[in-house]
Design a protein around this motif. Structure first.
Motif, PDB file in Angstrom:
ATOM      1  N   ARG A  83      -6.871 -55.063  70.360  1.00 11.34           N
ATOM      2  CA  ARG A  83      -5.521 -54.559  70.259  1.00 11.34           C
ATOM      3  C   ARG A  83      -4.948 -53.467  70.963  1.00 11.34           C
ATOM      4  NH1 ARG A  83      -3.349 -52.878  65.165  1.00 11.34           N
ATOM      5  NH2 ARG A  83      -1.728 -52.116  66.579  1.00 11.34           N
ATOM      6  N   LEU A 138       1.967 -52.003  56.629  1.00 10.07           N
ATOM      7  CA  LEU A 138       1.911 -50.571  56.634  1.00 10.07           C
ATOM      8  C   LEU A 138       0.633 -50.386  57.690  1.00 10.07           C
ATOM      9  CD1 LEU A 138       2.497 -49.955  52.992  1.00 10.07           C
ATOM     10  CD2 LEU A 138       3.794 -49.393  54.877  1.00 10.07           C
ATOM     11  N   VAL A 140      -0.461 -49.649  62.053  1.00 12.00           N
ATOM     12  CA  VAL A 140      -0.184 -48.711  62.962  1.00 12.00           C
ATOM     13  C   VAL A 140       1.081 -48.375  63.106  1.00 12.00           C
ATOM     14  CG1 VAL A 140      -0.557 -48.037  65.484  1.00 12.00           C
ATOM     15  CG2 VAL A 140      -2.387 -49.139  64.130  1.00 12.00           C
ATOM     16  N   LEU A 141       1.847 -49.403  63.353  1.00 15.35           N
ATOM     17  CA  LEU A 141       3.482 -49.462  63.444  1.00 15.35           C
ATOM     18  C   LEU A 141       4.235 -49.108  62.094  1.00 15.35           C
ATOM     19  CD1 LEU A 141       3.802 -52.102  66.240  1.00 15.35           C
ATOM     20  CD2 LEU A 141       3.161 -49.639  66.588  1.00 15.35           C
ATOM     21  N   SER A 162      -3.911 -54.695  51.471  1.00 18.60           N
ATOM     22  CA  SER A 162      -4.763 -53.820  50.890  1.00 18.60           C
ATOM     23  C   SER A 162      -3.831 -52.761  50.423  1.00 18.60           C
ATOM     24  CB  SER A 162      -5.963 -53.474  51.516  1.00 18.60           C
ATOM     25  OG  SER A 162      -5.436 -52.622  52.765  1.00 18.60           O
ATOM     26  N   LYS A 164      -2.517 -48.998  49.253  1.00 18.95           N
ATOM     27  CA  LYS A 164      -2.217 -48.067  50.194  1.00 18.95           C
ATOM     28  C   LYS A 164      -1.928 -46.842  49.291  1.00 18.95           C
ATOM     29  CE  LYS A 164      -2.236 -50.054  54.345  1.00 18.95           C
ATOM     30  NZ  LYS A 164      -3.655 -50.261  54.823  1.00 18.95           N
ATOM     31  N   VAL A 219      11.215 -57.074  63.437  1.00 17.69           N
ATOM     32  CA  VAL A 219      10.657 -56.491  64.871  1.00 17.69           C
ATOM     33  C   VAL A 219       9.219 -56.918  65.219  1.00 17.69           C
ATOM     34  CG1 VAL A 219      12.212 -54.331  65.057  1.00 17.69           C
ATOM     35  CG2 VAL A 219      10.301 -54.256  63.468  1.00 17.69           C
ATOM     36  N   TYR A 306      -5.703 -60.448  62.565  1.00 20.05           N
ATOM     37  CA  TYR A 306      -5.109 -59.291  63.142  1.00 20.05           C
ATOM     38  C   TYR A 306      -6.033 -58.113  63.106  1.00 20.05           C
ATOM     39  CZ  TYR A 306      -4.600 -57.374  58.468  1.00 20.05           C
ATOM     40  OH  TYR A 306      -4.727 -57.236  57.028  1.00 20.05           O
TER      41      TYR A 306
HETATM   42  P1  NDP Z   1      -1.543 -53.528  62.224  1.00 18.90           P
HETATM   43  O1  NDP Z   1      -2.549 -54.544  62.360  1.00 18.90           O
HETATM   44  O2  NDP Z   1      -1.848 -52.156  62.615  1.00 18.90           O
HETATM   45  O3  NDP Z   1      -0.990 -53.626  60.796  1.00 18.90           O
HETATM   46  C1  NDP Z   1      -0.799 -54.767  60.092  1.00 18.90           C
HETATM   47  C2  NDP Z   1      -0.045 -54.624  58.606  1.00 18.90           C
HETATM   48  O4  NDP Z   1       0.353 -55.737  57.990  1.00 18.90           O
HETATM   49  C3  NDP Z   1      -1.147 -53.873  57.740  1.00 18.90           C
HETATM   50  O5  NDP Z   1      -0.823 -52.941  57.102  1.00 18.90           O
HETATM   51  C4  NDP Z   1      -1.747 -55.039  56.906  1.00 18.90           C
HETATM   52  O6  NDP Z   1      -2.260 -54.839  55.766  1.00 18.90           O
HETATM   53  C5  NDP Z   1      -0.404 -55.980  56.995  1.00 18.90           C
HETATM   54  N1  NDP Z   1      -0.771 -57.350  56.494  1.00 18.90           N
HETATM   55  C6  NDP Z   1      -1.358 -58.148  57.497  1.00 18.90           C
HETATM   56  N2  NDP Z   1      -1.399 -59.588  56.695  1.00 18.90           N
HETATM   57  C7  NDP Z   1      -0.825 -59.317  55.628  1.00 18.90           C
HETATM   58  C8  NDP Z   1      -0.397 -59.947  54.209  1.00 18.90           C
HETATM   59  N3  NDP Z   1      -0.751 -61.587  54.340  1.00 18.90           N
HETATM   60  N4  NDP Z   1       0.231 -59.502  53.254  1.00 18.90           N
HETATM   61  C9  NDP Z   1       0.414 -58.268  53.557  1.00 18.90           C
HETATM   62  N5  NDP Z   1       0.328 -57.477  54.429  1.00 18.90           N
HETATM   63  C10 NDP Z   1      -0.359 -57.768  55.511  1.00 18.90           C
HETATM   64  O7  NDP Z   1      -0.493 -53.949  63.258  1.00 18.90           O
HETATM   65  P2  NDP Z   1       0.591 -53.091  64.146  1.00 18.90           P
HETATM   66  O8  NDP Z   1       1.344 -52.276  63.028  1.00 18.90           O
HETATM   67  O9  NDP Z   1       0.179 -52.311  65.156  1.00 18.90           O
HETATM   68  O10 NDP Z   1       1.771 -54.017  64.502  1.00 18.90           O
HETATM   69  C11 NDP Z   1       2.268 -55.240  63.675  1.00 18.90           C
HETATM   70  C12 NDP Z   1       2.921 -56.261  64.728  1.00 18.90           C
HETATM   71  O11 NDP Z   1       4.243 -55.791  65.224  1.00 18.90           O
HETATM   72  C13 NDP Z   1       2.293 -56.774  65.669  1.00 18.90           C
HETATM   73  O12 NDP Z   1       1.286 -57.790  65.287  1.00 18.90           O
HETATM   74  C14 NDP Z   1       3.322 -57.462  66.423  1.00 18.90           C
HETATM   75  O13 NDP Z   1       3.414 -58.633  66.059  1.00 18.90           O
HETATM   76  C15 NDP Z   1       4.398 -56.792  66.304  1.00 18.90           C
HETATM   77  N6  NDP Z   1       4.876 -55.912  67.526  1.00 18.90           N
HETATM   78  C16 NDP Z   1       6.273 -55.968  67.941  1.00 18.90           C
HETATM   79  C17 NDP Z   1       6.545 -55.436  68.972  1.00 18.90           C
HETATM   80  C18 NDP Z   1       7.910 -55.540  69.533  1.00 18.90           C
HETATM   81  O14 NDP Z   1       8.278 -54.996  70.694  1.00 18.90           O
HETATM   82  N7  NDP Z   1       8.910 -56.321  68.699  1.00 18.90           N
HETATM   83  C19 NDP Z   1       5.637 -54.519  69.697  1.00 18.90           C
HETATM   84  C20 NDP Z   1       4.548 -54.261  68.983  1.00 18.90           C
HETATM   85  C21 NDP Z   1       3.894 -54.934  67.929  1.00 18.90           C
HETATM   86  P3  NDP Z   1      -3.799 -54.011  55.450  1.00 18.90           P
HETATM   87  O15 NDP Z   1      -3.110 -52.522  56.013  1.00 18.90           O
HETATM   88  O16 NDP Z   1      -3.963 -54.070  54.208  1.00 18.90           O
HETATM   89  O17 NDP Z   1      -4.696 -54.824  56.679  1.00 18.90           O
END
Ligand code: NDP
Ligand code: OXD
Length: 306
Positions: A83, A138, A140-141, A162, A164, A219, A306
């Motif tokens: 990604r 929490l 990257v974004l 997980s 943090k 978002v 993801y």
């Molecule tokens: P990341 O994969 O870096 O982060 C995902 C976060 O969500 C992590 O902190 C993860 O936890 C948490 N998470 C995932 N599943 C669960 C769950 N079941 N329960 C609790 N927490 C959970 O993604 P990004 O930050 O890069 O991007 C997030 C989303 O933003 C993308 O998937 C996309 O859909 C959306 N996006 C939208 C855009 C727009 O223009 N509107 C542009 C870009 C992205 P953990 O840290 O513990 O793994």
């Protein structure tokens, strides 16, 4: 090394030109049915036929952060799914979310409407300490957004899979932490990936747990939100408004009740755009690293989604 590009809804020429400049030693072309087998692919919403005809791909580079649509396809089992890892999106997301939260907190919409109507009304400021913002996701974004909100001295809560520890953020995790996270938040910002676990997570039960007068900023993906539940909670007054950038069906269909809702602010999936230069630099660097046998960041775990 052969790189093929298959990107729907995307002007392909600038990507071809940019990748050719960044990787002059590679053969880079736009995919067509019957094209020769490539080593790497750069994709956005490719058709299943593309994947079926490219069974030997070593890695697929998605030109977005969210891989939900890609993971619904049958992928070559050995291919890494990579990604975009920030690539200029985190700062855009922080700008977007901070403006949405601040616009609501400072009642700038009402201010503007008052001034346009010739009314000079100075509203009483809200109590910042009673305006906690909860950021779901929490990664990257989400982490960048949470830190940016904290700079404005809002109380900030964060929820992730997980546990943090982030300075200045009250962190909650896992299904067991969700209700406490929601109860501690007045504004909810969704930055989760769309997975089977998170689909429909913004629903009547979760949104009703926000503090009274709650506000939603979505978002991430439209399928996180049960649209009728949002409308019902706006109607009941438990939620005071929403800013939505993403929708179940995009473009948002004509006649959809969100279009003219007085308390919903809409934008056309534009909160964090993929930036050509940053994305090409990131992908080219990762392709070179993979060729050298080095590990790269941003590899998706298909089992996790993801
Ligand atoms: P990341 O994969 O870096 O982060 C995902 C976060 O969500 C992590 O902190 C993860 O936890 C948490 N998470 C995932 N599943 C669960 C769950 N079941 N329960 C609790 N927490 C959970 O993604 P990004 O930050 O890069 O991007 C997030 C989303 O933003 C993308 O998937 C996309 O859909 C959306 N996006 C939208 C855009 C727009 O223009 N509107 C542009 C870009 C992205 P953990 O840290 O513990 O793994
Ligand atoms: C993304 C998006 O996932 O643009 O990057 O939504």
């Amino acid at each position: 090394m052969d790189i093929t590009l298959c990107c729907s809804h995307t002007a392909i020429e600038p990507w071809l030109d940019g990748l050719r400049a960044a990787l002059p030693q590679a053969r880079i072309s736009a995919w067509h049915s019957g094209a020769p087998q490539a080593d790497y692919a750069v994709v956005w919403a490719p058709p299943q036929q593309f994947l079926d005809e490219q069974p030997g791909l070593k890695a697929l580079f998605n030109i977005g952060a969210g891989v939900d649509a890609l993971l619904k396809l049958r992928l070559p089992p050995q291919a890494l799914v990579v990604r975009l890892d920030d690539a200029g999106m985190a700062v855009q997301m922080a700008e977007y979310v901070c403006q949405a939260v601040i616009r609501h907190f400072r009642a700038f919409d009402q201010c503007e409407a008052d001034m346009r109507a010739g009314r000079w009304v100075a509203r009483r400021p809200l109590e910042r300490s009673a305006f906690a913002v909860g950021v779901m996701g929490l990664g990257v974004l989400g982490e960048r957004v949470a830190r940016s909100l904290a700079q404005f001295e809002f109380p900030v809560n964060g929820w992730s899979r997980s546990p943090k520890a982030i300075d200045g953020i009250r962190a909650f995790s896992g299904p067991e932490g969700l209700h406490d996270f929601l109860a501690a938040s007045r504004v909810l910002v969704n930055l989760l990936p769309l997975t089977p676990e998170t689909e429909n997570i913004l629903n009547r039960d979760t949104l009703a747990r926000l503090q009274s007068g709650g506000y939603l900023v979505n978002v991430a993906r439209g399928a996180h939100l049960v649209e009728d539940d949002l409308l019902a909670l706006l109607e009941s007054g438990h939620l005071s408004g929403a800013t939505l950038d993403v929708f179940r069906t995009e473009p948002l269909p004509v006649g959809h009740p969100f279009w003219n809702h007085p308390r919903i602010t809409l934008t056309p999936h534009t909160s964090a755009r993929t930036l050509l230069g940053e994305s090409i630099a990131q992908m080219a660097g990762k392709i070179v690293a993979l060729k050298r046998g080095e590990a790269i960041a941003g590899v998706v775990d298909p089992a996790r989604g993801y």
